[in-house]
Structure formats: structure tokens, C-alpha cells
Design a protein around this motif. Sequence first.
Motif, PDB file in Angstrom:
ATOM      1  N   ILE A 237       0.844  -1.188   0.000  1.00 47.61           N
ATOM      2  CA  ILE A 237       0.000   0.000   0.000  1.00 47.61           C
ATOM      3  C   ILE A 237       0.883   1.243   0.000  1.00 47.61           C
ATOM      4  CG2 ILE A 237      -1.943   1.159   1.101  1.00 47.61           C
ATOM      5  CD1 ILE A 237      -2.445  -1.366   2.698  1.00 47.61           C
ATOM      6  N   SER A 238       0.714   2.091  -0.985  1.00 45.29           N
ATOM      7  CA  SER A 238       1.435   3.356  -1.020  1.00 45.29           C
ATOM      8  C   SER A 238       0.693   4.392  -0.199  1.00 45.29           C
ATOM      9  CB  SER A 238       1.591   3.835  -2.467  1.00 45.29           C
ATOM     10  OG  SER A 238       0.323   4.231  -2.987  1.00 45.29           O
ATOM     11  N   THR A 239       1.335   5.514   0.039  1.00 50.06           N
ATOM     12  CA  THR A 239       0.673   6.582   0.804  1.00 50.06           C
ATOM     13  C   THR A 239      -0.555   7.100   0.071  1.00 50.06           C
ATOM     14  OG1 THR A 239       2.239   8.131  -0.205  1.00 50.06           O
ATOM     15  CG2 THR A 239       2.773   7.316   1.986  1.00 50.06           C
ATOM     16  N   ALA A 240      -0.514   7.102  -1.267  1.00 49.48           N
ATOM     17  CA  ALA A 240      -1.664   7.560  -2.043  1.00 49.48           C
ATOM     18  C   ALA A 240      -2.849   6.616  -1.901  1.00 49.48           C
ATOM     19  CB  ALA A 240      -1.284   7.697  -3.516  1.00 49.48           C
ATOM     20  N   GLU A 241      -2.585   5.372  -1.509  1.00 50.18           N
ATOM     21  CA  GLU A 241      -3.639   4.369  -1.356  1.00 50.18           C
ATOM     22  C   GLU A 241      -4.044   4.171   0.102  1.00 50.18           C
ATOM     23  OE1 GLU A 241      -2.262   1.496  -5.070  1.00 50.18           O
ATOM     24  OE2 GLU A 241      -1.215   1.398  -3.154  1.00 50.18           O
ATOM     25  N   GLY A 242      -3.573   5.039   0.983  1.00 47.77           N
ATOM     26  CA  GLY A 242      -3.928   4.932   2.395  1.00 47.77           C
ATOM     27  C   GLY A 242      -2.861   4.345   3.276  1.00 47.77           C
ATOM     28  N   GLY A 243      -1.698   4.022   2.709  1.00 48.29           N
ATOM     29  CA  GLY A 243      -0.614   3.485   3.512  1.00 48.29           C
ATOM     30  C   GLY A 243       0.028   4.557   4.374  1.00 48.29           C
ATOM     31  N   LEU A 244       0.807   4.131   5.351  1.00 51.79           N
ATOM     32  CA  LEU A 244       1.504   5.059   6.226  1.00 51.79           C
ATOM     33  C   LEU A 244       2.733   5.613   5.519  1.00 51.79           C
ATOM     34  CD1 LEU A 244       1.183   3.150   9.615  1.00 51.79           C
ATOM     35  CD2 LEU A 244      -0.280   4.945   8.687  1.00 51.79           C
ATOM     36  N   PRO A 245       3.233   6.775   5.930  1.00 48.93           N
ATOM     37  CA  PRO A 245       4.389   7.388   5.253  1.00 48.93           C
ATOM     38  C   PRO A 245       5.573   6.438   5.150  1.00 48.93           C
ATOM     39  CG  PRO A 245       3.416   8.927   6.809  1.00 48.93           C
ATOM     40  CD  PRO A 245       2.710   7.624   7.023  1.00 48.93           C
ATOM     41  N   GLY A 246       6.187   6.398   3.964  1.00 48.95           N
ATOM     42  CA  GLY A 246       7.238   5.417   3.697  1.00 48.95           C
ATOM     43  C   GLY A 246       8.464   5.563   4.575  1.00 48.95           C
ATOM     44  N   ALA A 247       8.779   6.762   5.022  1.00 49.58           N
ATOM     45  CA  ALA A 247       9.966   6.982   5.843  1.00 49.58           C
ATOM     46  C   ALA A 247       9.656   6.952   7.337  1.00 49.58           C
ATOM     47  CB  ALA A 247      10.612   8.315   5.470  1.00 49.58           C
ATOM     48  N   SER A 248       8.495   6.441   7.711  1.00 47.80           N
ATOM     49  CA  SER A 248       8.070   6.492   9.116  1.00 47.80           C
ATOM     50  C   SER A 248       9.059   5.818  10.052  1.00 47.80           C
ATOM     51  CB  SER A 248       6.698   5.829   9.269  1.00 47.80           C
ATOM     52  OG  SER A 248       5.706   6.540   8.577  1.00 47.80           O
ATOM     53  N   LEU A 249       9.626   4.699   9.633  1.00 43.30           N
ATOM     54  CA  LEU A 249      10.506   3.929  10.512  1.00 43.30           C
ATOM     55  C   LEU A 249      11.977   4.084  10.160  1.00 43.30           C
ATOM     56  CD1 LEU A 249       8.423   0.620  10.696  1.00 43.30           C
ATOM     57  CD2 LEU A 249       8.433   2.520  12.317  1.00 43.30           C
ATOM     58  N   ALA A 250      12.285   4.865   9.150  1.00 38.35           N
ATOM     59  CA  ALA A 250      13.662   4.941   8.655  1.00 38.35           C
ATOM     60  C   ALA A 250      14.634   5.421   9.730  1.00 38.35           C
ATOM     61  CB  ALA A 250      13.730   5.849   7.430  1.00 38.35           C
ATOM     62  N   ARG A 251      14.191   6.329  10.599  1.00 43.32           N
ATOM     63  CA  ARG A 251      15.080   6.896  11.609  1.00 43.32           C
ATOM     64  C   ARG A 251      14.774   6.371  13.015  1.00 43.32           C
ATOM     65  NH1 ARG A 251      14.196  13.101  10.924  1.00 43.32           N
ATOM     66  NH2 ARG A 251      15.716  13.155  12.632  1.00 43.32           N
ATOM     67  N   GLN A 252      14.013   5.290  13.103  1.00 45.71           N
ATOM     68  CA  GLN A 252      13.644   4.731  14.399  1.00 45.71           C
ATOM     69  C   GLN A 252      14.682   3.711  14.859  1.00 45.71           C
ATOM     70  OE1 GLN A 252      11.350   6.413  15.807  1.00 45.71           O
ATOM     71  NE2 GLN A 252      11.051   7.470  13.862  1.00 45.71           N
ATOM     72  N   PRO A 253      14.773   3.463  16.158  1.00 46.20           N
ATOM     73  CA  PRO A 253      15.752   2.488  16.661  1.00 46.20           C
ATOM     74  C   PRO A 253      15.459   1.085  16.120  1.00 46.20           C
ATOM     75  CG  PRO A 253      14.841   3.829  18.447  1.00 46.20           C
ATOM     76  CD  PRO A 253      13.997   4.093  17.245  1.00 46.20           C
ATOM     77  N   ALA A 254      16.434   0.519  15.423  1.00 41.64           N
ATOM     78  CA  ALA A 254      16.238  -0.810  14.838  1.00 41.64           C
ATOM     79  C   ALA A 254      15.946  -1.871  15.898  1.00 41.64           C
ATOM     80  CB  ALA A 254      17.457  -1.200  14.001  1.00 41.64           C
ATOM     81  N   PRO A 255      16.616  -1.863  17.074  1.00 45.98           N
ATOM     82  CA  PRO A 255      16.290  -2.884  18.084  1.00 45.98           C
ATOM     83  C   PRO A 255      14.847  -2.819  18.553  1.00 45.98           C
ATOM     84  CG  PRO A 255      18.407  -1.863  18.577  1.00 45.98           C
ATOM     85  CD  PRO A 255      17.786  -1.053  17.487  1.00 45.98           C
ATOM     86  N   LEU A 256      14.296  -1.621  18.655  1.00 43.32           N
ATOM     87  CA  LEU A 256      12.910  -1.479  19.090  1.00 43.32           C
ATOM     88  C   LEU A 256      11.949  -2.046  18.056  1.00 43.32           C
ATOM     89  CD1 LEU A 256      10.676  -0.374  20.922  1.00 43.32           C
ATOM     90  CD2 LEU A 256      10.953   1.843  19.789  1.00 43.32           C
ATOM     91  N   VAL A 257      12.141  -1.685  16.786  1.00 44.44           N
ATOM     92  CA  VAL A 257      11.271  -2.185  15.729  1.00 44.44           C
ATOM     93  C   VAL A 257      11.399  -3.699  15.605  1.00 44.44           C
ATOM     94  CG1 VAL A 257      10.753  -2.068  13.268  1.00 44.44           C
ATOM     95  CG2 VAL A 257      11.397   0.009  14.493  1.00 44.44           C
TER      96      VAL A 257
END
Length: 612
Positions: free
Chosen positions: A127-147
Motif C-alpha cells: 500500500i502506497s501513501t496515495a492508497e492509504g498506507g503510512l508514510p514510507g519513511a516512518s521507521l527509517a530513523r527509528q531504533p532498529a532494536p525497538l522495531v
Amino acid sequence: MKAAWLVGGAALALCSSLVLAQSAPTDLLPPGFEDPAPTPTPSPAPSATPSSGATPPSRSDEIVQPIPDQPAESSDSNSTSLDLSRLPTLEQLENMSTDELDELLGLKPKFDIPPAARRSTERAGVISTAEGGLPGASLARQPAPLVRAALAGTQSPLVSRWGHILLRRALASRLAAPEGMDPIEFATLRVRALNAMGEYAVARALVQDIDTANYSPALVDAAIDAYIGTADIVGACPAVRLVDTDREDPQWNMLAGICNAYAGEATRAQNDLRRLQSRGQGETIDVLFAQRFAGAAGDGRRAVTIEWDGVEQITPWRFAMANALGEPIPEDLMEGLGPQLLKSAALTPALGAAERSDAADIAAQSGIFSASAMVDLYSQIFADGGEDSEAYRRASRLREAYVGSDASTRLGAIRDVWGDGGDFGYGRRVLTAYATARLPADDALEDEAGELIASMLTAGLDRDAMRWSDIVEEGSLGWALLALAAPTRSEAVTDGELDSFVDADESGGQRKSRMFLAGLAGLERVGSGEIDEYSGRLSMSLGGQTRWTRAIDAAANAGNPALVAILAGLGMQGDSWDRMTARHLFHIVSALRRVGLDAEARMIAAEAVARA
């Protein structure tokens, strides 16, 4: 010898510290992870205005790799690189399979698509953002161990239908992997979580968005579970034939035989499967299924009879193979199907609409089926006829719920549809959502208002439900649901209103009152004084910090909806609403509201009261 893939220890280290929704505050993150600080979701940068007058065509978030600059090496150059000193003897060559010969000579393909069509793994998803998906970069800068910990810990279905819908949306979105996490590992964790939720069709779509050449052995295993869950056996063949793994278990060998048959090597496939049977590798019925499936790709000269004698249970493999081959499963075995296989049955197109009706109840209750999908299914059942079946009678009553001559007739039909739902009765509320929304808000139906409103809210019909705000009595179930589900509510719930609801609550342990207070607090629709007073009265507490509560609060403060959705899903695992605590609900609803997912927050809060 194929390389070993050692993940057991790592998985245990992550998952052993994760828990489901429970009655006491417990840390949900792995040891050693101290107070992660999620970063805000980056806003998309404004695009530059084209210098020319032409408007470039719009494109989805899918990323396609550029055509390689260097042409592929010719077969001549490959042949000169062979190490002739290590060639096997003629006798060894004669005993090799075609796969072994291809691997020896370097002829085994690595890609099954041309270079220009190969896709980047930077943002895998459906699902792309245009189709209702969440922003593509939402997790890009998040802590990898947490995700990683949150996704690895999502190993079972969710108690909440709306929580399931939200988590599915997050997992299916085209997302970039967190910094420091391999994109294939990220995709693997998402596919595993979708499989655990029973979302096999979405999991299959996600793995199909990744080129087979990029698969890891772990992604292959997750993909095979998704293909078996959707009874799409041949769909797994590219991964089985092209990806090197160390698997030698019976299921893998049976899949390899089937895929060889559909690759044009029918004789070899049947010989391999017969050797499995003669050596006792795998249950007899499983190998017979594989032989019959593989035989469909060959000359079809050998008949295979499936014998159910001695079979005590239906496994995902047997269920998928039986449905793919049109082999009837004995009734006594069908009666013992667990919830996970019932979810597969609801999604299996090989089954008739009437056969899927009972399984559809749990699919709707879980969040896999929408109200529209349920109506479509029963419309097909009604069109197919079959007056003697229970499914047809239910479809007839559903039709009456829409076209009955008056409100009382339609209400009676709705009650009949609800009546025999059993353990999955909430799925019948999903089925009747649009029918209940068509009923007039009438004082004569006040006694049924709570259940009618709960049915409407299963499909998110909050504005239809609000028509009943002048009908429901203060302190009733319907009133409480509207207090939570109202799209806009400026005034807080008063002490007297809360008191009337708590006094009328007859649920075990007054769980509805606890969930009601937690939902109101998360939505900020009740004062702090009332929270303190009724927390003591109901012997509950919305305070108390764990690493999970700190993580989801930090993600909410950072304004990151994707991370909030994943952490909310982690905290909503369980087999019933008895596993959900008011404290968990408060943090989930509050976090969702703060990141702009207000509709999901309201629906989850209302569902908690309706189902507690």
C-alpha cells in the motif's frame, strides 16, 4: 552443502521478554534496551516545479532498480572461469540430479525476471501513501532494536478487530527499513507477523513485492507459510527452486518434488516423492498429496488415492493440499479445525461460499473480513440457492434485514442473524453493520440500541450511530459507545454520567466500566478528578510504567503513527478481551489519538466496551 541459517538463539533472546496483553504491567522489550527515543516522522520535502510546461506522470512508491550499466557476461566468459581440476568423475556425473549439475556448472539461475524489471528492496510493501498506507519513511530513523523486538514479538492474533485492521495497514505499507536493519530482515519480520495474524493473502502479496533473488532463507520460510496459508502451492516454487537454504525436512522435499514436476521434470519428481514415501520421511497422507499434486503436471498416468484412515488432525499442509486438489476432508476432522485454519478457510477460493460461511465469522471478528466482504459472501450464498442449508437460511434473513416491510420486521431478521453466532458472534455483528445503519432511530427500539450501535461501529459507521444520541438513555451501553465513538465531542463525561453507567454495569468484574474509563481517559473526554475517583472505585490503575508504555508514549510524542501502530499491536495480542487490561487500552488509545489516528482510537475504545 548448503549454508546453515542459525536464528533460533536470536529469536529466543528477543521473544522471551515479550508478553501479550495481561493483567499486570510487564516490560515488553528485550533486556538491554533502555528508553528508546523515536524520532518524528519526516515530512515529505516539496517537489521542485518542472521547468517545462509538461506535467510528469504520477507514480506509486514502488522503486524499480535502474538497468545495469554493464551487460551480462556471455556464456563463453562463464565457461572459461570453470575450475576444471575439480570436475567430478563420469560416474558421479551420471548420479547427479539436474539441479546438482546446474549448480556445479554455474547454470542455476539467480534471477527469474529481466534486469529492467528488477525492484529495489528499499521500500517493500503493498500500500502506497496515495492508497492509504503510512508514510514510507516512518521507521527509517527509528531504533532498529525497538522495531525488531516489536515485530518479532507479534506472534499471535490480536484481541481487537480494529487493532488488527490498523496493524495490517501498517505492516502492508511501503516502508523503508529502520537504519541499521537489513531490508530483507525487515520484510521477513513483517511477513511473519502477518502470518501470525492470519493475514496470509496480505503476507503473500508482500513477499511477491520482493524479487526472489533477494530472498533470504528466513524470508523463504515465511513466504512458504503464506503460500500454504492461501493454498497457493505452485506460487512458492520460484523461492523453492532459486534460493539456497539448508532445509531438508519432509515438507521442503515435498515442495521441491512438486516444483520440479511443474518445471517439466515430472518423472524425476515422482521418483523423488516415491523415495520419500519408501524411506518413511513424512506422513503417508502428506506424501500422497504431494504425489497427486505433482502428477497433475505430468502425463497423469498414475492415480493417487488419498486415504484418511488413521489421520487424527488437519495440519496447514493437509488443509491447503486438500483444498487445492478438491479433496473432501472428513467431517469429523473439519469439526476440529482451530481458529487459524478457519481463517485460511475463509480466504480459500476453492471452497464454496456456503462452506466458507462459518469460517467467515471468525475472519470478520478478527478483522480479516470487512462488513462489505461479508455481505458479498452471503449475497453469493443467496444467489447459489440451497434452501436446506443453514448458510442459505441466514442469507435469506440477512436479505430480510435490508428489505423488510417495517423496522420491527428488519430488527427481527437482524436478531435471527445474531442468534447462533456462538464463540464468534461478534462476526455476525460485522455482517449486519450496514443493515443496522438502515434502521430508523426510534424510541420503540431503545432496548436494542446498544447492540445496534455496536454493530454499526464494527464497520466504522460512527455518523450513522450518532443518530441514536437522543434515543439512548444516560448510563446505558448505547450511550457509553456513543460517548467514545463520537467524531467530535467538546464536553467531558460528568461524574453523574459515569456513576449511572458504573451502577448499571453487570459485566464480570465490571470490565465494561473499566474499559469505558480507560477509553475516555485516552481520548481526554473525562476529567482527572473523575479518573482518580473511579479508578479507586473500580480497583484499577491507569498509571505504572513499563518499557512498553514508555516506548509507545515516546513514539506518540514523536508523532510517529507507524511505530505507534506496531507497538499497539504488540500490546493487543491475546485470544480474548479478557487478556486486555484497562492500562494497556489507555496507553494505546492515547497514543493513537496523539499521532492523528483518532478514528482508530475511538473505534478501539468503543470495541473494548462492547466486547468486554
